[in-house]
Structures are given as C-alpha cells and as structure tokens.
Motif scaffolding. Structure first.
Motif, short mmCIF file in Angstrom:
data_model
loop_
_atom_site.label_atom_id
_atom_site.label_comp_id
_atom_site.label_asym_id
_atom_site.label_seq_id
_atom_site.Cartn_x
_atom_site.Cartn_y
_atom_site.Cartn_z
N SER A 52 65.84 -10.75 141.09
CA SER A 52 66.96 -11.45 140.38
C SER A 52 68.31 -11.37 141.19
N ALA A 53 68.22 -10.02 142.02
CA ALA A 53 69.54 -9.88 142.90
C ALA A 53 69.43 -10.81 143.90
N VAL A 54 68.16 -10.86 144.55
CA VAL A 54 68.26 -11.61 145.54
C VAL A 54 68.48 -13.28 145.30
N CYS A 55 67.99 -13.60 144.12
CA CYS A 55 68.16 -14.99 143.89
C CYS A 55 69.67 -15.22 143.62
N GLN A 56 70.32 -14.22 142.87
CA GLN A 56 71.82 -14.30 142.62
C GLN A 56 72.52 -14.27 143.84
N VAL A 57 72.37 -13.54 144.85
CA VAL A 57 73.21 -13.45 146.05
C VAL A 57 72.91 -14.89 146.81
N PHE A 58 71.67 -15.20 146.87
CA PHE A 58 71.42 -16.38 147.58
C PHE A 58 72.38 -17.69 146.80
N HIS A 59 72.15 -17.71 145.58
CA HIS A 59 72.65 -18.83 144.98
C HIS A 59 74.29 -18.88 145.01
N SER A 60 74.85 -17.75 145.00
CA SER A 60 76.46 -17.48 144.91
C SER A 60 76.91 -17.43 146.51
N ASP A 61 76.05 -17.87 147.39
CA ASP A 61 76.49 -17.88 149.09
C ASP A 61 76.94 -16.51 149.26
N SER A 62 76.38 -15.19 148.93
CA SER A 62 76.44 -14.17 149.09
C SER A 62 77.75 -13.71 148.50
N SER A 63 78.24 -13.95 147.35
CA SER A 63 79.53 -13.46 146.96
C SER A 63 79.37 -12.85 145.55
N HIS A 64 78.10 -12.68 145.10
CA HIS A 64 77.81 -12.03 143.88
C HIS A 64 76.41 -11.19 143.94
N PHE A 65 76.60 -9.90 143.85
CA PHE A 65 75.51 -8.96 143.71
C PHE A 65 75.63 -8.52 142.15
N PRO A 66 74.61 -8.84 141.36
CA PRO A 66 74.86 -8.42 139.69
C PRO A 66 74.91 -6.93 139.74
N LYS A 67 76.14 -6.29 138.94
CA LYS A 67 76.66 -5.04 139.05
C LYS A 67 75.97 -4.43 137.75
N THR A 68 75.66 -5.04 136.98
CA THR A 68 74.84 -4.42 135.83
C THR A 68 73.26 -4.91 135.88
N TYR A 69 72.43 -4.08 135.40
CA TYR A 69 71.09 -4.34 135.48
C TYR A 69 70.70 -5.02 134.20
N THR A 70 70.19 -6.29 134.27
CA THR A 70 69.37 -7.06 133.04
C THR A 70 68.33 -7.28 133.26
N MET A 71 67.39 -7.13 132.54
CA MET A 71 65.91 -7.35 132.59
C MET A 71 65.74 -8.76 132.44
N THR A 72 64.96 -9.40 133.33
CA THR A 72 64.78 -10.84 133.03
C THR A 72 63.61 -10.88 132.16
N CYS A 73 63.71 -11.83 131.24
CA CYS A 73 62.81 -12.06 129.94
C CYS A 73 62.14 -13.37 130.43
N GLY A 74 60.80 -13.47 130.85
CA GLY A 74 60.37 -14.79 131.11
C GLY A 74 61.01 -15.46 132.57
N VAL A 75 61.49 -16.55 132.45
CA VAL A 75 61.96 -17.00 133.89
C VAL A 75 63.19 -17.61 133.76
N GLU A 76 64.14 -17.61 134.65
CA GLU A 76 65.24 -18.02 134.80
C GLU A 76 65.40 -18.90 136.04
N LEU A 77 66.07 -20.19 135.91
CA LEU A 77 66.02 -21.04 136.70
C LEU A 77 67.38 -21.04 137.79
N LEU A 78 67.53 -21.15 138.88
CA LEU A 78 68.67 -21.21 139.70
C LEU A 78 68.50 -22.45 140.68
#
Ligand code: GDP
Ligand code: MG
Length: 187
Positions: free
Chosen positions: A20-46
């Motif tokens: 999730s961190a990898v997907c979110q960092v790429f999605h946000s143009d390296s502006s967002h590393f998730p600070k809190t850990y949330t467990m992915t349940c199922g599938v998230e689409l970005l």
C-alpha cells in the motif's frame, strides 16, 4: 491522436511488506507516505497516468493493491483476472516475505496462464540497511529465474518507487506497439 492505454497492474506480496505504501507513494508523485498503518481488506484501486517518453501517448496504470493476509486470499484473487502487469513486493528485512514471492507468482499465473503479464520483483524497505537479510544478488536471481525485472526501493524514503511503474508502463506500451506493427504488416 494521442493513444491512452489502460493497464491493470496487480500488486501482490505478504502482509506488511509495503504494497500500500508503494502504491500510495507512486500515486501521489512521491508526496505521501502513509503515516498510519491501515490493513488493506480486499483490494484498493488507485489510478495514475504515465506519459511515454518521446510520444504524446500515455499508459493509465490501474493499481490493484491487494491484501496480503491469507483470510482475504479468496476474495482478492477474484479481482486478478486478465492483469497486464504484476508487481511482487517483498521486504528485504523479512526472509519469509521473500520466500513467499514464488507462491504469489503461482497464484497470479494460475489466473490466466495463456496471457503472461509483464512483471517486476520489487525489494522494498532498503532504508533498513542494518536489518537487511535478502541481498540484491538473491533478489536479482529470483527475478531472473521467473522472467521478472528486479527493482529495489524504499517507500518510506520515497526512493526509486517510480522506476518499477515506469518500467512496466513502457514495456506494456512496447508490447502494444509491436502488436500494432504486426497488424499493419498483415495489411
Ligand atoms: P502492505 O500490507 O503490504 O500494504 O504494507 P503497508 O504499506 O501497509 O506497510 C506496512 C508497514 O511497513 C507500515 O508500518 C509501513 O509504514 C511500513 N513500510 C512500508 N514501506 C516501508 C519502507 O520502505 N521502509 C520502512 N522502514 N517501512 C516501510
Ligand atoms: Mg496494504
């Protein structure tokens, strides 16, 4: 007319390797590393668009960030049909996550064995150098033996996360171009 290709990119690997961190960092143009850990349940689409160099074309990468926990495995595999790209992620400080990569690949392959997606093996958390137990050499060997391209990154340091996605987008675009050329040569 610019061409916009849409590619389904499934992101797999054990729980907590940083998918999730990898997907979110790429999605946000390296502006967002998730600070809190949330467990992915199922599938998230970005979705993120990658421009292809020296062209007006682009590839829209639809990331399917899958849960790594076994209890979700039946559910998440329902979303995996016809992938164009696959990223198998492991944590360089976690031996088990590395040995699981083969299992994840087999699960991906048994979806649609006739269509092999372009793939990347992604070694994450290289910022934790002191605790690293999987060498670049071991990673590279596993990638080679499975026909994958090897990349290393740190989602936390936002280092080199984009490379894997750019590689996949460009490879996918090349495959598309080859197909178009073949069609044209057939007349
Ligand atoms: P997922 O379960 O594979 O989606 O993993 P997450 O993205 O939720 O990350 C799991 C944990 O690892 C979280 O606490 C993240 O903050 C941490 N993490 C993710 N990427 C990195 C990284 O590159 N370096 C370090 N040190 N921690 C990371
Ligand atoms: Mg996750």
């Amino acid at each position: 007319m610019p061409v916009v290709l849409r590619a389904k990119c499934i992101v797999v690997g054990d729980a907590a390797v940083g998918k999730s961190a990898v997907c979110q960092v790429f999605h946000s143009d390296s502006s967002h590393f998730p600070k809190t850990y949330t467990m992915t349940c199922g599938v998230e689409l970005l979705v993120k668009t990658v421009n292809i160099p020296d062209s007006k074309d682009s590839v829209e990468v639809c990331m399917y960030d899958s849960a790594g926990k076994e209890i979700f495995s039946e559910l998440v595999q329902k979303f995996w049909d016809h992938p164009s790209m696959v990223i198998v992620v492991y944590d360089v400080t976690n031996e088990t996550s590395f040995s699981s990569c083969q299992k994840w690949l087999e699960r991906v392959r048994c979806q649609k064995p006739e269509l092999q997606p372009v793939g990347v093996l992604l070694a994450n958390k290289i910022d934790l150098d002191q605790r690293r137990v999987i060498s670049p050499k071991a990673g590279k060997e596993l990638a080679d033996s499975n026909g994958l391209e090897y990349f290393e990154c740190s989602a936390k340091e936002m280092e080199n996360v984009d490379s894997a996605f750019y590689y996949l987008a460009n490879e996918y675009y090349k495959l598309y171009q080859e197909t178009v050329n073949q069609m044209q040569s057939l007349g």
